[in-house]
Design a protein around this motif. Structure first.
Motif, PDB file in Angstrom:
ATOM      1  N   VAL A  58       0.838  -1.202   0.000  1.00  0.00           N
ATOM      2  CA  VAL A  58       0.000   0.000   0.000  1.00  0.00           C
ATOM      3  C   VAL A  58       0.876   1.257   0.000  1.00  0.00           C
ATOM      4  O   VAL A  58       0.614   2.212  -0.732  1.00  0.00           O
ATOM      5  CB  VAL A  58      -0.968  -0.012   1.205  1.00  0.00           C
ATOM      6  CG1 VAL A  58      -1.556   1.364   1.463  1.00  0.00           C
ATOM      7  CG2 VAL A  58      -2.075  -1.029   0.985  1.00  0.00           C
ATOM      8  N   LEU A  59       1.963   1.241   0.773  1.00  0.00           N
ATOM      9  CA  LEU A  59       2.817   2.432   0.823  1.00  0.00           C
ATOM     10  C   LEU A  59       3.577   2.624  -0.483  1.00  0.00           C
ATOM     11  O   LEU A  59       3.875   3.753  -0.860  1.00  0.00           O
ATOM     12  CB  LEU A  59       3.768   2.356   2.018  1.00  0.00           C
ATOM     13  CG  LEU A  59       3.057   2.648   3.344  1.00  0.00           C
ATOM     14  CD1 LEU A  59       3.944   2.311   4.530  1.00  0.00           C
ATOM     15  CD2 LEU A  59       2.613   4.104   3.429  1.00  0.00           C
TER      16      LEU A  59
ATOM     17  N   GLY B  68       2.954   6.147  -1.607  1.00  0.00           N
ATOM     18  CA  GLY B  68       4.154   6.884  -1.206  1.00  0.00           C
ATOM     19  C   GLY B  68       4.396   8.174  -1.960  1.00  0.00           C
ATOM     20  O   GLY B  68       4.704   9.199  -1.348  1.00  0.00           O
ATOM     21  N   ASN B  69       4.228   8.173  -3.300  1.00  0.00           N
ATOM     22  CA  ASN B  69       4.591   9.357  -4.074  1.00  0.00           C
ATOM     23  C   ASN B  69       3.529  10.441  -4.056  1.00  0.00           C
ATOM     24  O   ASN B  69       3.824  11.597  -4.296  1.00  0.00           O
ATOM     25  CB  ASN B  69       4.852   8.959  -5.536  1.00  0.00           C
ATOM     26  CG  ASN B  69       6.060   8.059  -5.608  1.00  0.00           C
ATOM     27  OD1 ASN B  69       6.927   8.143  -4.747  1.00  0.00           O
ATOM     28  ND2 ASN B  69       6.081   7.175  -6.591  1.00  0.00           N
ATOM     29  N   SER B  70       2.299  10.038  -3.791  1.00  0.00           N
ATOM     30  CA  SER B  70       1.246  11.051  -3.884  1.00  0.00           C
ATOM     31  C   SER B  70       0.814  11.589  -2.526  1.00  0.00           C
ATOM     32  O   SER B  70      -0.076  12.414  -2.444  1.00  0.00           O
ATOM     33  CB  SER B  70       0.038  10.476  -4.638  1.00  0.00           C
ATOM     34  OG  SER B  70      -0.161   9.140  -4.268  1.00  0.00           O
ATOM     35  N   SER B  71       1.432  11.109  -1.462  1.00  0.00           N
ATOM     36  CA  SER B  71       1.024  11.564  -0.139  1.00  0.00           C
ATOM     37  C   SER B  71       2.250  11.559   0.770  1.00  0.00           C
ATOM     38  O   SER B  71       3.241  10.885   0.500  1.00  0.00           O
ATOM     39  CB  SER B  71      -0.041  10.598   0.396  1.00  0.00           C
ATOM     40  OG  SER B  71       0.031  10.480   1.778  1.00  0.00           O
ATOM     41  N   THR B  72       2.158  12.297   1.880  1.00  0.00           N
ATOM     42  CA  THR B  72       3.284  12.309   2.828  1.00  0.00           C
ATOM     43  C   THR B  72       3.096  11.256   3.908  1.00  0.00           C
ATOM     44  O   THR B  72       3.767  11.296   4.929  1.00  0.00           O
ATOM     45  CB  THR B  72       3.411  13.698   3.495  1.00  0.00           C
ATOM     46  OG1 THR B  72       2.126  14.046   4.018  1.00  0.00           O
ATOM     47  CG2 THR B  72       3.893  14.737   2.525  1.00  0.00           C
TER      48      THR B  72
ATOM     49  N   THR C 100       3.426   8.017   6.084  1.00  0.00           N
ATOM     50  CA  THR C 100       4.579   7.155   6.351  1.00  0.00           C
ATOM     51  C   THR C 100       4.137   5.897   7.084  1.00  0.00           C
ATOM     52  O   THR C 100       3.031   5.851   7.639  1.00  0.00           O
ATOM     53  CB  THR C 100       5.623   7.870   7.233  1.00  0.00           C
ATOM     54  OG1 THR C 100       4.947   8.390   8.364  1.00  0.00           O
ATOM     55  CG2 THR C 100       6.336   8.967   6.482  1.00  0.00           C
ATOM     56  N   ARG C 101       5.000   4.904   7.099  1.00  0.00           N
ATOM     57  CA  ARG C 101       4.686   3.656   7.788  1.00  0.00           C
ATOM     58  C   ARG C 101       4.650   3.894   9.290  1.00  0.00           C
ATOM     59  O   ARG C 101       5.531   4.549   9.836  1.00  0.00           O
ATOM     60  CB  ARG C 101       5.757   2.619   7.445  1.00  0.00           C
ATOM     61  CG  ARG C 101       5.296   1.196   7.633  1.00  0.00           C
ATOM     62  CD  ARG C 101       6.487   0.285   7.729  1.00  0.00           C
ATOM     63  NE  ARG C 101       7.261   0.586   8.934  1.00  0.00           N
ATOM     64  CZ  ARG C 101       8.461   0.087   9.197  1.00  0.00           C
ATOM     65  NH1 ARG C 101       9.051  -0.721   8.343  1.00  0.00           N
ATOM     66  NH2 ARG C 101       9.097   0.387  10.307  1.00  0.00           N
ATOM     67  N   PRO C 102       3.613   3.378   9.972  1.00  0.00           N
ATOM     68  CA  PRO C 102       3.582   3.545  11.434  1.00  0.00           C
ATOM     69  C   PRO C 102       4.596   2.625  12.099  1.00  0.00           C
ATOM     70  O   PRO C 102       5.145   1.726  11.457  1.00  0.00           O
ATOM     71  CB  PRO C 102       2.150   3.109  11.784  1.00  0.00           C
ATOM     72  CG  PRO C 102       1.787   2.131  10.708  1.00  0.00           C
ATOM     73  CD  PRO C 102       2.510   2.573   9.461  1.00  0.00           C
ATOM     74  N   ASP C 103       4.845   2.814  13.408  1.00  0.00           N
ATOM     75  CA  ASP C 103       5.701   1.882  14.149  1.00  0.00           C
ATOM     76  C   ASP C 103       4.971   0.557  14.343  1.00  0.00           C
ATOM     77  O   ASP C 103       5.572  -0.516  14.337  1.00  0.00           O
ATOM     78  CB  ASP C 103       6.019   2.417  15.560  1.00  0.00           C
ATOM     79  CG  ASP C 103       6.789   3.726  15.552  1.00  0.00           C
ATOM     80  OD1 ASP C 103       7.453   4.000  14.538  1.00  0.00           O
ATOM     81  OD2 ASP C 103       6.713   4.452  16.559  1.00  0.00           O
TER      82      ASP C 103
ATOM     83  N   CYS D 260      -6.999  -3.856  -0.105  1.00  0.00           N
ATOM     84  CA  CYS D 260      -6.281  -2.662   0.365  1.00  0.00           C
ATOM     85  C   CYS D 260      -5.498  -2.013  -0.782  1.00  0.00           C
ATOM     86  O   CYS D 260      -5.412  -0.786  -0.861  1.00  0.00           O
ATOM     87  CB  CYS D 260      -5.360  -3.013   1.532  1.00  0.00           C
ATOM     88  SG  CYS D 260      -6.290  -3.384   3.028  1.00  0.00           S
ATOM     89  N   GLU D 261      -4.950  -2.836  -1.682  1.00  0.00           N
ATOM     90  CA  GLU D 261      -4.235  -2.275  -2.844  1.00  0.00           C
ATOM     91  C   GLU D 261      -5.193  -1.497  -3.737  1.00  0.00           C
ATOM     92  O   GLU D 261      -4.874  -0.413  -4.223  1.00  0.00           O
ATOM     93  CB  GLU D 261      -3.582  -3.403  -3.649  1.00  0.00           C
ATOM     94  CG  GLU D 261      -2.247  -3.826  -3.078  1.00  0.00           C
ATOM     95  CD  GLU D 261      -1.548  -4.826  -3.978  1.00  0.00           C
ATOM     96  OE1 GLU D 261      -0.346  -4.667  -4.218  1.00  0.00           O
ATOM     97  OE2 GLU D 261      -2.213  -5.781  -4.436  1.00  0.00           O
ATOM     98  N   GLU D 262      -6.347  -2.087  -3.983  1.00  0.00           N
ATOM     99  CA  GLU D 262      -7.364  -1.420  -4.814  1.00  0.00           C
ATOM    100  C   GLU D 262      -7.754  -0.074  -4.176  1.00  0.00           C
ATOM    101  O   GLU D 262      -7.841   0.954  -4.851  1.00  0.00           O
ATOM    102  CB  GLU D 262      -8.583  -2.359  -4.945  1.00  0.00           C
ATOM    103  CG  GLU D 262      -9.888  -1.728  -5.386  1.00  0.00           C
ATOM    104  CD  GLU D 262      -9.917  -1.285  -6.846  1.00  0.00           C
ATOM    105  OE1 GLU D 262      -9.045  -1.730  -7.604  1.00  0.00           O
ATOM    106  OE2 GLU D 262     -10.809  -0.482  -7.187  1.00  0.00           O
ATOM    107  N   ALA D 263      -7.954  -0.090  -2.859  1.00  0.00           N
ATOM    108  CA  ALA D 263      -8.318   1.146  -2.159  1.00  0.00           C
ATOM    109  C   ALA D 263      -7.195   2.173  -2.283  1.00  0.00           C
ATOM    110  O   ALA D 263      -7.439   3.358  -2.519  1.00  0.00           O
ATOM    111  CB  ALA D 263      -8.610   0.842  -0.697  1.00  0.00           C
TER     112      ALA D 263
END
Ligand SMILES: Cc1ncc(COP(=O)(O)O)c(C=O)c1O
Length: 408
Positions: free
Chosen positions: A310-311, A315-319, A321-324, A383-386
């Motif tokens: 998903v990231l 990743g490129n269109s939003s800021t 980040t991956r959570p802990d 989730c990928e589709e979303a």
């Protein structure tokens, strides 16, 4: 009627349903709900089997304290997982099974708060809504600690005035956090232990997401911080754990509380009158679940793969980040989070939760505003589709075009 009921806010999902009412999303796109944190991975077979093999439990009234086998399995798990001193967690004195962490988080405040006029319960903001409801119905006032980008999504303890600590009876913390996914490190937990000793308040650590993380090192817990400083009786400390996320069985309603023996003894008494013993079937299945780590490793791998995929899309269109840890993305929105949620649903048939629905205005700001919580609980494919739809939506917003609400 209890007048404190009037102080309860509508639950975020009620606000969300009102927000979506009357909006018609595109008929050619199936609905994808990323709003509720309800794990959707398959329940492990060992839990199914234990339930079906223990149907005789239907004929028995369970004890509030639960079975010795269950408490022993929990003590062994927690001692291993949090590197506790051997035998410091006594299954008889330091552990109670609960019907999911939610009811325990609520009931615990009713048990420990002394409702004097200046009683305060501290909690992070944004936060899991039960902390606030539990506080208000226990006759105390919530005091919010904003967790923002500026504070690295952790409570800034130095910003809390001495008189607030003086009136604090109970403090809820949540690590990994819902909604931010932020983990409290041992250093921060140890600072909290010092404050709890100095100002004599109870620390209640909600660790229901502790088994969902992305690095090699598992998130530390409050009992682990106690062990690290030699507080082996866990004085003033209680932790909440759950099988809902660890083992993907939110419908089973199974968790435990552990910590200070005096608090556990009082809570057991409270729960005896409240009538919240765990079903014998669920106790048997929970014993098996806490004894097994293989299914937990597999479950975690699924989340790790899902977040990576998903990231890589977002990743490129939003800021973002991956959570802990935990299974949420806490994504900044390019405009008002409530309007964003509405537009995303209208144009892409994807539901997320506005951040401002999970927080309160405190110290001059609403720290959840400008974010949405995206729960990656469904299958990797869904989730990928979303994520594709959210990406297209964000891109079209930047370009000022009508969003192309499709999976491509
Ligand atoms: C932070 C947090 N704590 C506790 C819970 C309650 O989980 P359960 O009652 O299923 O253990 C949830 C559920 O989503 C949560 O997000």
């Amino acid at each position: 009627m209890n007048p404190d009921l009037e102080k309860l806010q509508p639950y975020p999902f009620e606000k969300l349903a009102n927000l979506k009412a009357g909006i018609v999303p595109p008929a050619d796109l199936n609905h994808i709900a990323l709003s509720i944190g309800e794990p959707k991975h398959a329940a492990p077979k060992l839990i199914y089997d234990a339930i079906t093999n223990n149907m005789s439990g239907l004929s028995v009234y369970p004890l509030t304290a639960g079975s010795g086998e269950l408490r022993t399995a929990i003590a062994q798990w927690a001692t291993r997982r949090f590197q506790l001193k051997e035998k410091s967690l006594d299954p008889e004195r330091n552990i109670l099974p609960v019907n999911g962490s939610r009811e325990a988080i609520f009931a615990f405040a009713q048990c420990v708060v002394n409702p004097v006029s200046d009683a305060l319960v501290l909690m992070p903001n944004p936060f899991y809504q039960i902390y606030e409801g539990a506080t208000l119905l226990a006759g105390a006032q919530p005091y919010f600690l904003n967790t923002t980008k500026e504070t690295d999504f952790l409570p800034d303890l130095s910003a809390v005035r001495e008189e607030i600590w003086d009136n604090c009876q109970l403090m809820y913390i949540c690590s990994p956090g819902n909604p931010t996914g932020k983990v409290y490190d041992l250093n921060l937990l140890e600072k909290l232990l010092q404050l709890s000793e100095k100002f004599n308040f109870v620390l209640a650590s909600d660790e229901c997401y502790s088994e969902i993380y992305f690095d090699e090192t598992p998130p530390p817990g409050l009992l682990q911080a106690c062990a690290a400083v030699g507080l082996n009786d866990y004085q003033r400390c209680i932790v909440f754990h759950s099988l809902s996320k660890r083992s993907s069985v939110p419908g089973m309603r199974s968790g435990f509380v552990a910590g200070d023996a005096t608090l556990i003894e009082r809570f057991r008494l409270f729960r005896t009158y409240h009538g919240s013993a765990m079903s014998p079937l669920v106790q048997a299945a929970s014993t098996r679940a806490w004894q097994d780590e293989t299914h937990v490793v597999e479950n975690r791998k699924l989340y790790q793969e899902k977040f990576a995929r998903v990231l890589s899309i977002l990743g490129n269109s939003s800021t973002v980040t991956r959570p802990d840890g935990a299974f949420y993305l806490w994504m900044p929105t390019p405009y008002d989070d409530v309007a964003f949620t509405k537009d995303l649903y209208h144009q892409c048939n994807v539901t997320v939760l506005p951040g401002s629905f999970m927080s309160r205005r405190a110290h001059g700001i609403n720290p959840g505003a400008g974010y949405v919580r995206i729960a990656l609980v469904d299958s990797i494919e869904v989730c990928e589709e979303a994520a594709q739809r959210v990406k297209n939506f964000l891109r079209s917003h930047v370009k000022g075009e009508q969003p192309v609400a499709s999976g491509n």
